[in-house]
Design an enzyme around this catalytic site. Structure first.
Site, PDB file in Angstrom:
ATOM      1  N   TYR A  16       0.659  -1.244  -0.002  1.00 12.24           N
ATOM      2  CA  TYR A  16      -0.096  -0.037   0.009  1.00 12.24           C
ATOM      3  C   TYR A  16       1.115   1.282  -0.109  1.00 12.24           C
ATOM      4  O   TYR A  16       0.574   2.258  -0.829  1.00 12.24           O
ATOM      5  CB  TYR A  16      -0.815   0.069   1.202  1.00 12.24           C
ATOM      6  CG  TYR A  16      -1.913   1.199   1.406  1.00 12.24           C
ATOM      7  CD1 TYR A  16      -2.803   1.452   0.433  1.00 12.24           C
ATOM      8  CD2 TYR A  16      -1.510   2.167   2.272  1.00 12.24           C
ATOM      9  CE1 TYR A  16      -3.637   2.326   0.661  1.00 12.24           C
ATOM     10  CE2 TYR A  16      -2.389   3.308   2.545  1.00 12.24           C
ATOM     11  CZ  TYR A  16      -3.526   3.413   1.554  1.00 12.24           C
ATOM     12  OH  TYR A  16      -4.373   4.540   1.685  1.00 12.24           O
ATOM     13  N   LYS A  72       1.355   4.366  -2.856  1.00  7.08           N
ATOM     14  CA  LYS A  72       0.718   5.675  -2.518  1.00  7.08           C
ATOM     15  C   LYS A  72       2.081   6.491  -2.985  1.00  7.08           C
ATOM     16  O   LYS A  72       2.094   7.799  -3.176  1.00  7.08           O
ATOM     17  CB  LYS A  72       0.272   5.920  -1.252  1.00  7.08           C
ATOM     18  CG  LYS A  72      -0.997   5.122  -1.018  1.00  7.08           C
ATOM     19  CD  LYS A  72      -2.104   5.504  -2.041  1.00  7.08           C
ATOM     20  CE  LYS A  72      -3.292   5.257  -1.575  1.00  7.08           C
ATOM     21  NZ  LYS A  72      -4.692   6.064  -2.397  1.00  7.08           N
TER      22      LYS A  72
END
Ligand SMILES: NC(=O)c1ccc[n+]([C@@H]2O[C@H](COP(=O)([O-])OP(=O)(O)OC[C@H]3O[C@@H](n4cnc5c(N)ncnc54)[C@H](OP(=O)(O)O)[C@@H]3O)[C@@H](O)[C@H]2O)c1
Length: 254
Positions: free
Chosen positions: A158, A162
């Site tokens: 994740y 990002k």
């Protein structure tokens, strides 16, 4: 009926607009309140209709069911959306989220994170730059995360996705500047809502307290992200592009 607001007359595509996303719904509420006409995108019709019914001026908004994992279909769909009315910008809020301890990482997981969080916004930007899809002076807002700016244990996929969004924001800003389309990113810390509640359930009391204390102003509210998105979509931010703005209650200050 005439509508007043900072985004009056602007047509904005919002991905991740389903009513069960506290952030997506919060963004849609604010943009609609500011007069925008929204294209509400997600994979499920019903929660998108719920968002439409919930926000100001339901008749101004349309629902667009699409799985953004179908990367090659995105540009064609953007053309079709613009045929019903040219766009003035986009908010990409859809994401794939979760924990990915090293012991459990596999190739399929990698694809799931990077398809929706990185490849989809890239293809959406490509779609937007097509002739007749987006007005000059348009604005793209990508919803990133503080996880892209500071490491988080057991969240390497994740966080890396990002972080890639931060880089994408800069390169896309350069590439779309000649079309006067701006590209910026918002990086929220933990946002109040069901996702945060789930996250807190997984933690021991000491960890919960530490996470709360890491937000000096308290957890982020969806409306805080929505207000920042409104600013980046509107003319008040006309000379801001390529930037990543934390909306984090001070999380990154510590
Ligand atoms: N929650 C937090 O505390 C937090 C903190 C920092 C940053 N963020 C970021 O803020 C944004 C919103 O977060 P969130 O927790 O509210 O929502 P989310 O669950 O990460 O995603 C929002 C919506 O995106 C849609 N979506 C997911 N995959 C899709 C796909 N393949 N195609 C089309 N739509 C898809 C889903 O709706 P459908 O199922 O209807 O498709 C989902 O409800 C995300 O970018 C997230 O990374 C969240």
């Amino acid at each position: 009926m005439s509508v007043a607001g900072r985004l009056q007359g602007r047509r904005i595509l919002v991905t991740g607009a389903s009513a069960d996303s506290a952030i997506g719904l919060g963004i849609c509420r604010e943009l609609a309140q500011e007069g925008a006409s929204l294209v509400l995108m997600g994979r499920r019709q019903e929660p998108l209709e719920q968002t439409r019914a919930d926000i100001a001026g339901p008749e101004r908004h349309t629902v667009e069911v699409m799985d953004l994992a179908d990367l090659d279909a995105i540009a064609t769909r953007m053309k079709a959306i613009a045929a019903a009315g040219v766009l003035h910008g986009m908010v990409h809020s859809a994401s794939f989220q979760g924990y990915s301890p090293l012991s459990r990482i596999n190739a399929e997981q990698f694809d799931r994170y990077f398809h929706v969080n990185v490849a989809a916004p890239l293809m959406l930007a490509k779609g937007l730059r097509q002739k007749g899809v987006c007005e000059e002076g348009g604005s793209i807002v990508l919803i990133g995360s503080v996880a892209g700016l500071r490491g988080q244990k057991a969240r390497s996929l994740y966080a890396a996705s990002k972080a890639a969004l931060v880089s994408l924001t800069q390169s896309l800003a350069l590439e779309l500047a000649d079309k006067s389309i701006r590209v910026n990113c918002l990086a929220p810390a933990v946002v109040q809502g069901p996702k945060a509640d789930e996250q807190f359930q997984l933690l021991a009391e000491a960890q919960r307290q530490a996470l709360l204390q890491a937000h000096p102003l308290g957890l982020v509210r969806p409306v805080d992200i929505a207000k920042a998105a409104t600013f980046l979509l509107g003319s008040d931010s006309a000379w801001i592009t390529g930037a990543t703005l934390p909306v984090d209650g001070g999380y990154l200050a510590g």
